[in-house]
Write a protein that holds these residues in place. Structure first.
Motif, PDB file in Angstrom:
ATOM      1  N   LEU A 221      52.576 -14.621 -50.121  1.00  0.00           N
ATOM      2  CA  LEU A 221      53.746 -14.543 -49.243  1.00  0.00           C
ATOM      3  C   LEU A 221      53.769 -15.720 -48.263  1.00  0.00           C
ATOM      4  CD1 LEU A 221      54.142 -10.771 -48.292  1.00  0.00           C
ATOM      5  CD2 LEU A 221      55.762 -12.189 -49.570  1.00  0.00           C
ATOM      6  N   TYR A 222      52.590 -16.092 -47.763  1.00  0.00           N
ATOM      7  CA  TYR A 222      52.512 -17.218 -46.831  1.00  0.00           C
ATOM      8  C   TYR A 222      52.937 -18.517 -47.517  1.00  0.00           C
ATOM      9  CZ  TYR A 222      50.655 -20.543 -43.453  1.00  0.00           C
ATOM     10  OH  TYR A 222      50.534 -21.583 -42.546  1.00  0.00           O
ATOM     11  N   VAL A 223      52.482 -18.722 -48.753  1.00  0.00           N
ATOM     12  CA  VAL A 223      52.861 -19.929 -49.491  1.00  0.00           C
ATOM     13  C   VAL A 223      54.367 -19.938 -49.734  1.00  0.00           C
ATOM     14  CG1 VAL A 223      52.581 -21.197 -51.648  1.00  0.00           C
ATOM     15  CG2 VAL A 223      50.589 -20.157 -50.555  1.00  0.00           C
ATOM     16  N   ILE A 224      54.918 -18.789 -50.072  1.00  0.00           N
ATOM     17  CA  ILE A 224      56.370 -18.693 -50.271  1.00  0.00           C
ATOM     18  C   ILE A 224      57.092 -18.987 -48.959  1.00  0.00           C
ATOM     19  CG2 ILE A 224      58.248 -17.073 -50.743  1.00  0.00           C
ATOM     20  CD1 ILE A 224      56.399 -15.758 -52.838  1.00  0.00           C
ATOM     21  N   GLN A 225      56.585 -18.440 -47.844  1.00  0.00           N
ATOM     22  CA  GLN A 225      57.202 -18.713 -46.546  1.00  0.00           C
ATOM     23  C   GLN A 225      57.159 -20.207 -46.239  1.00  0.00           C
ATOM     24  OE1 GLN A 225      55.105 -17.655 -42.923  1.00  0.00           O
ATOM     25  NE2 GLN A 225      56.947 -16.714 -42.080  1.00  0.00           N
TER      26      GLN A 225
ATOM     27  N   ALA B 169      62.082 -12.788 -42.562  1.00  0.00           N
ATOM     28  CA  ALA B 169      61.729 -11.452 -43.050  1.00  0.00           C
ATOM     29  C   ALA B 169      60.258 -11.341 -43.450  1.00  0.00           C
ATOM     30  CB  ALA B 169      62.617 -11.087 -44.240  1.00  0.00           C
ATOM     31  N   SER B 170      59.678 -12.442 -43.867  1.00  0.00           N
ATOM     32  CA  SER B 170      58.270 -12.412 -44.299  1.00  0.00           C
ATOM     33  C   SER B 170      57.281 -12.647 -43.168  1.00  0.00           C
ATOM     34  CB  SER B 170      58.048 -13.467 -45.396  1.00  0.00           C
ATOM     35  OG  SER B 170      58.320 -14.768 -44.898  1.00  0.00           O
ATOM     36  N   SER B 171      57.782 -13.008 -41.975  1.00  0.00           N
ATOM     37  CA  SER B 171      56.912 -13.445 -40.890  1.00  0.00           C
ATOM     38  C   SER B 171      55.884 -12.401 -40.471  1.00  0.00           C
ATOM     39  CB  SER B 171      57.741 -13.843 -39.669  1.00  0.00           C
ATOM     40  OG  SER B 171      58.435 -15.045 -39.894  1.00  0.00           O
ATOM     41  N   VAL B 172      56.311 -11.147 -40.358  1.00  0.00           N
ATOM     42  CA  VAL B 172      55.393 -10.104 -39.906  1.00  0.00           C
ATOM     43  C   VAL B 172      54.229  -9.948 -40.877  1.00  0.00           C
ATOM     44  CG1 VAL B 172      55.151  -7.612 -39.561  1.00  0.00           C
ATOM     45  CG2 VAL B 172      57.071  -8.839 -38.537  1.00  0.00           C
TER      46      VAL B 172
ATOM     47  N   PHE C 194      58.205 -17.817 -38.180  1.00  0.00           N
ATOM     48  CA  PHE C 194      58.751 -18.741 -39.179  1.00  0.00           C
ATOM     49  C   PHE C 194      59.095 -20.113 -38.601  1.00  0.00           C
ATOM     50  CE2 PHE C 194      62.580 -20.215 -41.613  1.00  0.00           C
ATOM     51  CZ  PHE C 194      61.894 -20.628 -42.740  1.00  0.00           C
ATOM     52  N   ALA C 195      59.859 -20.164 -37.501  1.00  0.00           N
ATOM     53  CA  ALA C 195      60.321 -21.459 -36.977  1.00  0.00           C
ATOM     54  C   ALA C 195      59.153 -22.332 -36.519  1.00  0.00           C
ATOM     55  CB  ALA C 195      61.302 -21.238 -35.826  1.00  0.00           C
ATOM     56  N   VAL C 196      58.151 -21.709 -35.904  1.00  0.00           N
ATOM     57  CA  VAL C 196      57.005 -22.479 -35.424  1.00  0.00           C
ATOM     58  C   VAL C 196      56.173 -22.985 -36.600  1.00  0.00           C
ATOM     59  CG1 VAL C 196      54.944 -22.427 -33.989  1.00  0.00           C
ATOM     60  CG2 VAL C 196      56.982 -21.170 -33.278  1.00  0.00           C
ATOM     61  N   MET C 197      55.965 -22.129 -37.590  1.00  0.00           N
ATOM     62  CA  MET C 197      55.245 -22.552 -38.792  1.00  0.00           C
ATOM     63  C   MET C 197      55.964 -23.723 -39.457  1.00  0.00           C
ATOM     64  SD  MET C 197      55.291 -22.548 -42.351  1.00  0.00           S
ATOM     65  CE  MET C 197      56.624 -21.389 -42.679  1.00  0.00           C
ATOM     66  N   ARG C 198      57.283 -23.615 -39.565  1.00  0.00           N
ATOM     67  CA  ARG C 198      58.065 -24.676 -40.202  1.00  0.00           C
ATOM     68  C   ARG C 198      57.922 -25.997 -39.452  1.00  0.00           C
ATOM     69  NH1 ARG C 198      64.142 -23.069 -40.711  1.00  0.00           N
ATOM     70  NH2 ARG C 198      63.873 -23.016 -38.451  1.00  0.00           N
ATOM     71  N   TYR C 199      57.996 -25.943 -38.129  1.00  0.00           N
ATOM     72  CA  TYR C 199      57.850 -27.162 -37.326  1.00  0.00           C
ATOM     73  C   TYR C 199      56.455 -27.759 -37.493  1.00  0.00           C
ATOM     74  CZ  TYR C 199      57.450 -30.253 -33.314  1.00  0.00           C
ATOM     75  OH  TYR C 199      57.227 -31.350 -32.522  1.00  0.00           O
ATOM     76  N   ASN C 200      55.423 -26.916 -37.350  1.00  0.00           N
ATOM     77  CA  ASN C 200      54.050 -27.398 -37.471  1.00  0.00           C
ATOM     78  C   ASN C 200      53.805 -28.050 -38.829  1.00  0.00           C
ATOM     79  OD1 ASN C 200      53.534 -26.374 -34.956  1.00  0.00           O
ATOM     80  ND2 ASN C 200      52.340 -24.618 -35.663  1.00  0.00           N
TER      81      ASN C 200
END
Length: 347
Positions: free
Chosen positions: A79-83, A104-107, A113-119
């Motif tokens: 799920l993390y890889v998909i996110q 939807a997958s963040s929890v 999600f937004a922070v992961m995407r930026y990082n």
């Protein structure tokens, strides 16, 4: 040993003239398919929820619970890889669908999600740049920096790079603590982080309400196992002997992607379990390739080029490599000289 190949090499002897052809080649695998994406996304969710429920039902029969926890952990990693794909807008056909699925997958990935995407986009932007190593997931010190470091800095780095600490402690720190208060949350998505944390509390409370203490123990086990798998993968993505780093203006982003990122040859089942993030070289070279096409793209590329791959033995050996040697252009172990006094530059 493998017989010598007649195919042209991409790495470790990177050939600049191959770059344009490979870029054209990988474009053929960037098409999004919402049917495949939905099957991968909802199928992984189904596996995650089912194995969590089965583990609760199997409690306290440990020889059933432990394998189910491990399978559930792999579903969480998947799920993390998909996110991560959703953050690249490379999974579903529209940006809106990618964003909705990412939130939807963040929890379940423990990752706003937004922070992961930026990082992660910062990581892609500075890949292979020795002057921007703070954006990499695993920090790597150079041999020169090691020689100039004092006792405490060396000790800290030794502990940090010890896999017996890095994998379990790093996984827990990153996914349980660090993403609760990410350092750039105030600039990127502070309200989302707060909402994410509240939703995570609600999810844990639901597990406790439905399954009690056994449910919490099982969930903690899956989080721990998923964190270990995640750090294992993240380390191997850029830490191996023939990886590549450089400094501007000589830094070549395409070479950093193809040679500085790994292709793990750990078997089809492992590829499937981690949504093909094992083929990290072509992911960095062309982040528009969806995870459900990465494996077939990589195998097709290997019919045209000799691509370096890392098997299980080399993967484990990579954890003995600690420092980037700028003179040799490779990752090396700690020096055998155990002296801890820093080298004083000559005046």
């Amino acid at each position: 040993m493998h017989a010598p190949s007649s195919l042209p090499e991409i790495t470790p002897n990177y050939r600049k003239e191959a770059e344009r052809e490979i870029r054209r080649f990988t474009r053929d695998w960037t098409k999004r398919d919402d049917r495949l994406a939905s099957l991968s996304y909802f199928g992984t969710f189904a596996a995650y929820i089912l194995t969590l429920w089965l583990a609760v039902q199997a409690w306290p029969v440990w020889w059933l619970v432990v394998p189910l926890i491990i399978i559930n952990a792999f579903a969480g990693v998947r799920l993390y890889v998909i996110q991560h794909d959703l953050g690249h807008n490379s999974f579903f056909s529209t940006n809106r669908l990618n964003a909705l699925a990412g939130h939807a997958s963040s929890v379940f990935t423990l990752t706003p999600f937004a922070v992961m995407r930026y990082n992660h986009n910062q990581h892609h932007s500075h890949l292979g740049n020795l002057d921007e190593r703070e954006t990499t997931e695993i920090f790597t010190m150079t041999v020169q920096e090691w020689n100039e470091a004092g006792f405490w800095k060396r000790l800290q780095y030794r502990l940090y790079r010890n896999p017996l600490l890095m994998i379990p402690v790093g996984g827990l720190f990153t996914y349980v603590f660090a993403y609760r208060w990410p350092k750039n949350a105030a600039r990127i998505a502070p309200l989302q982080v707060l909402a994410h944390n509240a939703a995570l509390v609600a999810w844990v409370a639901l597990i406790w309400a439905l399954a009690g203490t056994p449910g919490l123990i099982i969930y903690a086990g899956t989080v721990f196992a998923a964190g270990c798998i995640g750090v294992f993968l993240v380390y191997l993505q850029h830490n191996f002997e023939d990886t590549w780093w450089d400094r501007k203006p000589d830094l070549n982003p395409a070479r950093a992607a193809l040679q500085g990122s790994s292709a793990l040859n750990l078997g089809w089942l492992f590829d499937f379990a981690v949504a093909n993030i094992t083929y990290h070289d072509i992911h960095h070279f062309n982040a528009n390739i969806p995870s459900y096409r990465l494996r077939v793209c990589h195998l097709a590329l290997r019919e045209k080029y000799e691509v370096q791959t890392i098997g299980w033995m080399e993967a484990f050996r990579s954890f003995t490599l600690k420092l980037w040697d700028e003179d040799q252009g490779r990752l090396v172990p700690f020096p055998k000289d155990t002296a801890t006094q820093p080298v004083v530059p000559a005046e």
